[in-house]
Design a protein around this motif. Structure first.
Motif, PDB file in Angstrom:
ATOM      1  N   VAL A   1      -3.815 -28.933  10.707  1.00 41.68           N
ATOM      2  CA  VAL A   1      -2.852 -29.716   9.954  1.00 41.68           C
ATOM      3  C   VAL A   1      -3.005 -31.193  10.298  1.00 41.68           C
ATOM      4  N   GLY A   2      -3.438 -31.992   9.316  1.00 43.14           N
ATOM      5  CA  GLY A   2      -3.485 -33.424   9.540  1.00 43.14           C
ATOM      6  C   GLY A   2      -2.068 -33.977   9.547  1.00 43.14           C
ATOM      7  N   ILE A   3      -1.759 -34.810  10.541  1.00 44.09           N
ATOM      8  CA  ILE A   3      -0.370 -35.281  10.651  1.00 44.09           C
ATOM      9  C   ILE A   3       0.009 -36.129   9.438  1.00 44.09           C
ATOM     10  N   TYR A   4      -0.941 -36.982   9.005  1.00 40.59           N
ATOM     11  CA  TYR A   4      -0.629 -37.843   7.868  1.00 40.59           C
ATOM     12  C   TYR A   4      -0.351 -37.012   6.620  1.00 40.59           C
ATOM     13  N   ARG A   5      -1.099 -35.928   6.492  1.00 40.76           N
ATOM     14  CA  ARG A   5      -0.884 -35.070   5.318  1.00 40.76           C
ATOM     15  C   ARG A   5       0.482 -34.417   5.366  1.00 40.76           C
ATOM     16  N   LEU A   6       0.870 -34.023   6.564  1.00 37.43           N
ATOM     17  CA  LEU A   6       2.191 -33.444   6.740  1.00 37.43           C
ATOM     18  C   LEU A   6       3.251 -34.473   6.347  1.00 37.43           C
ATOM     19  N   PHE A   7       3.021 -35.712   6.785  1.00 35.18           N
ATOM     20  CA  PHE A   7       3.909 -36.829   6.484  1.00 35.18           C
ATOM     21  C   PHE A   7       4.027 -37.021   4.968  1.00 35.18           C
ATOM     22  N   LEU A   8       2.880 -36.970   4.282  1.00 35.68           N
ATOM     23  CA  LEU A   8       2.887 -37.101   2.821  1.00 35.68           C
ATOM     24  C   LEU A   8       3.708 -36.001   2.160  1.00 35.68           C
ATOM     25  N   ILE A   9       3.489 -34.775   2.636  1.00 30.19           N
ATOM     26  CA  ILE A   9       4.210 -33.657   2.026  1.00 30.19           C
ATOM     27  C   ILE A   9       5.707 -33.841   2.226  1.00 30.19           C
ATOM     28  N   GLY A  10       6.083 -34.296   3.428  1.00 32.34           N
ATOM     29  CA  GLY A  10       7.502 -34.526   3.705  1.00 32.34           C
ATOM     30  C   GLY A  10       8.091 -35.555   2.762  1.00 32.34           C
ATOM     31  N   ILE A  11       7.430 -36.713   2.660  1.00 34.35           N
ATOM     32  CA  ILE A  11       7.943 -37.780   1.790  1.00 34.35           C
ATOM     33  C   ILE A  11       8.026 -37.311   0.351  1.00 34.35           C
ATOM     34  N   GLY A  12       6.997 -36.597  -0.071  1.00 28.75           N
ATOM     35  CA  GLY A  12       6.979 -36.108  -1.450  1.00 28.75           C
ATOM     36  C   GLY A  12       8.170 -35.221  -1.734  1.00 28.75           C
ATOM     37  N   LEU A  13       8.475 -34.305  -0.800  1.00 24.92           N
ATOM     38  CA  LEU A  13       9.602 -33.398  -1.027  1.00 24.92           C
ATOM     39  C   LEU A  13      10.909 -34.167  -1.083  1.00 24.92           C
ATOM     40  N   ILE A  14      11.068 -35.136  -0.146  1.00 28.41           N
ATOM     41  CA  ILE A  14      12.307 -35.925  -0.138  1.00 28.41           C
ATOM     42  C   ILE A  14      12.474 -36.645  -1.472  1.00 28.41           C
ATOM     43  N   LEU A  15      11.376 -37.287  -1.936  1.00 28.22           N
ATOM     44  CA  LEU A  15      11.447 -38.028  -3.194  1.00 28.22           C
ATOM     45  C   LEU A  15      11.772 -37.112  -4.362  1.00 28.22           C
ATOM     46  N   ALA A  16      11.143 -35.945  -4.377  1.00 26.49           N
ATOM     47  CA  ALA A  16      11.355 -35.029  -5.497  1.00 26.49           C
ATOM     48  C   ALA A  16      12.827 -34.660  -5.589  1.00 26.49           C
ATOM     49  N   VAL A  17      13.396 -34.301  -4.439  1.00 28.82           N
ATOM     50  CA  VAL A  17      14.803 -33.910  -4.441  1.00 28.82           C
ATOM     51  C   VAL A  17      15.682 -35.096  -4.834  1.00 28.82           C
ATOM     52  N   GLY A  18      15.381 -36.264  -4.249  1.00 28.94           N
ATOM     53  CA  GLY A  18      16.183 -37.449  -4.526  1.00 28.94           C
ATOM     54  C   GLY A  18      16.159 -37.826  -6.001  1.00 28.94           C
ATOM     55  N   LEU A  19      14.969 -37.815  -6.588  1.00 30.67           N
ATOM     56  CA  LEU A  19      14.853 -38.215  -7.988  1.00 30.67           C
ATOM     57  C   LEU A  19      15.543 -37.223  -8.914  1.00 30.67           C
ATOM     58  N   GLN A  20      15.343 -35.946  -8.589  1.00 29.22           N
ATOM     59  CA  GLN A  20      15.977 -34.920  -9.408  1.00 29.22           C
ATOM     60  C   GLN A  20      17.491 -35.131  -9.416  1.00 29.22           C
TER      61      GLN A  20
END
Lengths: 285, 329
Positions: free
Chosen positions: A134-153
């Motif tokens: 697991v690349g840490i940066y990739r994990l970071f991206l996935i986290g941010i993406g999920l937060i944004l998705a929920v927030g925007l929705q």
């Protein structure tokens, strides 16, 4: 497993950049092919802040988003606004024109080479689990993406602003009649779309690179996400990006000779089976 | 009380197919160019070929209103078809044009089923997707297409068995201009025919046309196929005159460029396609010699201005000016 994870991360990055397009194209019904240019702007702001001004990464990314949003507002007020009623073809041509200008401007100021970019230490490296790197940066991206998705929705579906925006898009006249400031709603939405583009561009340098050809190189991917996901649909964009990321990475891994071919096949098939996109609502007009 | 329908003045429509003096003069220009610029014949041939390509896009976009970001697909198919034919011994140019046009038309007909579904946005995406698929296919099928190295060994026979392709590009120039003229003449006949008028009707009001008995879908499929065939012929011309096919014939920038030329000249008018090509390529020739980056910047700027202020391109401006002058006189 690693392929699935990398695919998810690539998909999440695609989502981060293209969700902004989903906002402008989907919600405002404006075919903004210059979206990649806003992403590029965010990328350059971030890269320059890091390398020349020594701003920390976590601060540079929001600044990049803010700058993109500011430029977005200026352009919306002066140029985009005139084309809301125009045909899709006009919008396409207009935004391709903007793209060309952005590309040559980037060329002029920063040169043709890739921008140097280094992640901060705490985002580098890998976590090794059995059977999974697991690349840490990739994990970071996935986290941010999920937060944004929920927030925007939440923003679009449950806030007053979201309701005003949807009303303005579906029927500007009636919305105006109800006292909604349609122009302001559009400007804010466009700013949001540009900010998301800038954010995605800044976060994407590590995986996509950054050079003046950026706006045209990746625009096809962003469009695919929006077209496949259904316009104006956060959930659809998310699922479409993840699917696309998975297909892309898996395709490159298992069928390297097919190259990017696979993605286009998937897109065309999707569009034929579901012309409105995966979760598209039928167009209001 | 019976309502007498007001008689529609059909005279302008009847007059439209006739050739005007200005048009004859216009077609003398290529002849004059041959004597004026004998050293840049290859550029002039390129202009004729690109003009034909722009014409093909005009048929589907300008007259039928089908938006396409992937028209280059048919250009590329035609180019590769002609190249492969010549490579394997069938180097007769006219045969090559015919077969390349047919192959491109077949691809166009098949893809019309995909393209004609859905809204403008879906069309943009599907046409783009089809073109990108072909690009990737040509890129990967190296044993047929040569991939990024391009297709080499294209050996052309003399045109009509009489005119060899010479080093100075004289034959190539006359051949391109002649083909352009023939296909232009044909296109002119087609757009002024009832078929062409029904296309314009579909573009203007797609809901009303079925009500007066026009089979919208069949008409659109037909014109899309026709546009594809034209593009295929243009691609074949490029292959035959340069005796080489590069992967660039299928690239997205070429698709975008031809659209810009058409919009610059004015959509929905055959001369608009030619004038746009002429202006675009002349500007490109001179400006990109100065600095390729400036060229791209100004191209973008002009495009933005055209969309904002001069939606009908050069032909539109010219018509407005002519109307004003006539109105005052």
């Amino acid at each position: 497993m690693t392929i699935i994870f990398d695919g998810l991360a690539a998909g999440m990055l695609l989502f981060l950049i293209s969700v902004g397009l989903s906002v402008t194209l989907g919600l405002m019904n404006f075919v903004n092919l210059a979206h990649g240019a806003f992403a590029m702007l965010g990328g350059y702001v971030c890269a320059l802040l890091l390398s020349r001004a020594g701003v920390p990464f976590l601060l540079a990314v929001p600044i990049a988003a803010a700058v993109s949003a500011a430029v977005g507002v200026v352009l919306e007020r002066t140029l985009y606004r005139r084309l809301y009623g125009a045909s899709h073809l006009d919008q396409v041509l207009f935004s391709i024109g903007l793209n060309f200008m952005a590309i040559s401007a980037a060329h002029y100021f920063f040169g043709a080479q890739q921008q140097p970019f280094a992640l901060p230490d705490f985002l580098r490296g890998q976590i090794n689990l059995p059977g999974l790197d697991v690349g840490i940066y990739r994990l970071f991206l996935i986290g941010i993406g999920l937060i944004l998705a929920v927030g925007l929705q939440w923003l679009v579906s449950y806030t007053k602003f979201g309701a005003q925006l949807r009303a303005s898009v579906d029927n500007p006249r009636a919305a105006r009649g109800l006292g909604i400031n349609v122009g302001r709603a559009f400007t804010l939405t466009f700013a949001l779309g540009s900010a998301l583009a800038g954010l995605g561009g800044a976060l994407g340098i590590e995986m996509l690179g950054l050079d003046p050809s950026f706006p045209l190189k990746y625009i096809v991917y962003f469009l695919i996400v929006v077209a496949v996901g259904g316009s104006g649909n956060i959930k659809g964009s998310l699922i479409a990006s993840l699917m696309l990321g998975l297909v892309d990475i898996a395709g490159k891994y298992y069928l390297p000779q097919a190259g990017a071919f696979l993605i286009y096949v998937v897109m065309v098939i999707m569009l034929i089976v579901r012309p409105q996109g995966l979760f598209g609502r039928t167009a209001a007009k | 009380m019976a309502i007498i329908p007001s008689p529609v003045d059909l005279a302008p429509l009847r007059r439209a197919p006739a050739w005007r003096t200005a048009e004859y003069i216009c077609w003398l220009l290529p002849v004059a160019a041959y004597f004026l610029f004998p050293t840049s014949l290859s550029l002039l041939s390129q202009m004729a070929i690109t003009g034909l390509f722009a014409l093909s896009l005009d048929l589907i976009l300008g007259y039928a209103g089908i938006v396409s970001l992937g028209h280059v697909a048919f250009f590329g198919v035609g180019a590769y078809a002609a190249g492969l034919l010549a490579k394997y011994g069938y180097g007769d140019p006219l045969l090559g044009l015919a077969i390349a046009g047919t192959v491109a038309a077949a691809v166009g007909y098949l893809s019309s089923f995909l393209v004609l579904r859905g809204s403008d946005l879906t069309r943009l995406m599907v046409t783009l997707g089809v073109a990108m698929m072909l690009f990737e296919a040509a890129n990967k099928l190296t044993e047929f297409t040569g991939g990024v190295d391009g297709l080499q060994g294209v050996d052309m026979k003399p045109v009509l068995g009489l005119f060899r392709f010479d080093l100075y590009g004289k034959t190539a120039y006359w051949y391109s201009v002649a083909v352009l003229f023939v296909f232009f003449w044909l296109a002119r006949r087609i757009v002024h025919s009832p078929f062409g008028l029904s296309l314009r009707g579909i573009k203007q009001n797609v809901i009303r046309m079925p009500a007066i008995g026009a089979p919208v879908h069949a008409r659109l499929a037909a014109v899309y196929t026709l546009g594809a065939a034209y593009a295929g012929v243009a691609g074949a011309l490029l292959t035959q005159t340069t005796q080489f096919v590069s992967l660039d014939v299928l690239s997205f920038p070429r698709s975008a460029a031809v659209m810009l030329m058409l919009v610059l000249g004015g959509t929905g008018s055959l001369y608009g396609a030619l004038i746009g090509t002429l202006v675009f390529m002349t500007a490109h020739h001179f400006l990109s010699n100065l600095n390729p980056q400036y060229w791209q910047f100004w191209l973008g700027a002009v495009l933005v201005l055209v969309v904002l202020f001069a939606r009908d391109g050069i032909m539109g401006i010219a018509q407005t000016v002519i109307k004003r002058v006539r109105g005052k006189a």
